[in-house]
Design an enzyme around this catalytic site. Structure first.
Site, short mmCIF file in Angstrom:
data_model
loop_
_atom_site.label_atom_id
_atom_site.label_comp_id
_atom_site.label_asym_id
_atom_site.label_seq_id
_atom_site.Cartn_x
_atom_site.Cartn_y
_atom_site.Cartn_z
N CYS A 81 0.83 -1.21 0.00
CA CYS A 81 0.00 0.00 0.00
C CYS A 81 0.87 1.27 0.00
O CYS A 81 1.46 1.58 -1.02
CB CYS A 81 -1.00 -0.05 1.15
SG CYS A 81 -2.42 0.99 0.85
N HIS A 175 -3.06 -5.29 1.67
CA HIS A 175 -2.33 -5.50 2.92
C HIS A 175 -2.37 -6.97 3.36
O HIS A 175 -3.15 -7.29 4.27
CB HIS A 175 -2.99 -4.69 4.05
CG HIS A 175 -2.89 -3.22 3.93
ND1 HIS A 175 -1.83 -2.50 4.44
CD2 HIS A 175 -3.71 -2.31 3.37
CE1 HIS A 175 -2.03 -1.21 4.21
NE2 HIS A 175 -3.16 -1.07 3.56
N GLU A 177 -0.48 -8.36 5.30
CA GLU A 177 -0.05 -8.40 6.72
C GLU A 177 -1.24 -8.30 7.68
O GLU A 177 -1.09 -8.56 8.87
CB GLU A 177 0.97 -7.28 7.00
CG GLU A 177 0.44 -5.84 7.02
CD GLU A 177 0.31 -5.21 5.64
OE1 GLU A 177 0.39 -5.94 4.63
OE2 GLU A 177 0.11 -3.98 5.58
N1 GLN Z 1 -3.53 6.27 0.89
C1 GLN Z 1 -2.30 6.03 1.58
C2 GLN Z 1 -1.14 6.80 0.98
O1 GLN Z 1 -1.31 7.52 0.06
C3 GLN Z 1 -1.96 4.55 1.61
C4 GLN Z 1 -2.95 3.81 2.46
C5 GLN Z 1 -2.45 2.58 3.08
O2 GLN Z 1 -1.22 2.30 3.17
N2 GLN Z 1 -3.36 1.80 3.57
O3 GLN Z 1 -0.06 6.68 1.47
#
Ligand code: GLN
EC number: 4.3.3.6
Length: 197
Positions: A81, A175, A177
């Site tokens: 992410c 994710h 994790e």
């Molecule tokens: N939207 C977040 C970002 O731009 C990422 C979100 C996340 O890691 N769950 O960093």
């Protein structure tokens, strides 16, 4: 089997969950906040969190350049992410002052799947992960707008790559994790073992 030393970038984000998943996948795990700690690790995980904050903290902690150097020199790295955003060569809509480590030849769009309350889960077939679909947890997730020739999409959702591998670098929009399913981390730990061989 060898026990690779995998660091988790511990400036911000869901560090603890990556520790648990990496330990379950057979790695020795340590927190990375300083350049010396990065130098000690065979590989690095960049967690989920907030990529703008993570980027600013990496610069403030003097880690951005060492991170770029290690990735450039072939250190295996996995980003989930916000970590995916950190590993992208280019962000479509960076916030001011936001930089990335880069390494994967792809352009990502931050928050592409919508806002926090539009977070969702979806089963995903991930190339290289055996045993049925992985439950993809998407939280204000980025998607990959386009990839260069060297980057391979391992999973696609709604027409967009959501898992990408380029050599020793791996990134997911979702994710793993947070699910208790350690197969994506096991794939990464295998990549680290291969790199150390
Ligand atoms: N939207 C977040 C970002 O731009 C990422 C979100 C996340 O890691 N769950 O960093």
């Amino acid at each position: 089997m060898s026990t690779p030393k995998v660091g988790v970038l511990a400036l911000q984000g869901d560090v603890r969950e990556h520790f648990a998943a990496l330990s379950a996948a057979g790695a020795e795990v340590s927190a990375v906040r300083r350049p010396e700690e990065l130098a000690d690790a065979d590989a690095l995980v960049l967690p989920g969190g907030e990529s703008t904050t993570m980027s600013k903290l990496a610069i403030a902690f003097g880690l951005m350049e060492p991170l770029r150097e290690r990735v450039h020199a072939g250190m295996p790295a996995y980003g989930s992410c916000a970590g995916m955003i950190m590993l992208a060569d280019k962000i479509l809509d960076p916030r001011s002052g936001q930089e990335t480590v880069g390494g994967i030849d792809m352009i990502v769009r931050r928050n592409a799947f919508g806002r926090q309350n539009e977070s969702f889960e979806a089963p995903l077939e991930v190339r290289g992960v055996e045993g049925g679909p992985v439950e993809g947890v998407f939280i204000r997730a980025p998607w990959v707008e386009s990839t260069g020739a060297r980057a391979e999409a391992l999973a696609v959702y709604d027409g967009h790559p959501v898992a990408v591998r380029q050599g020793r670098l791996l990134a997911t929009s979702f994710h793993p994790e947070l699910t208790g399913d350690h197969r994506v981390h096991a794939l990464f730990v295998d990549m680290v073992r291969d790199a150390l061989d």
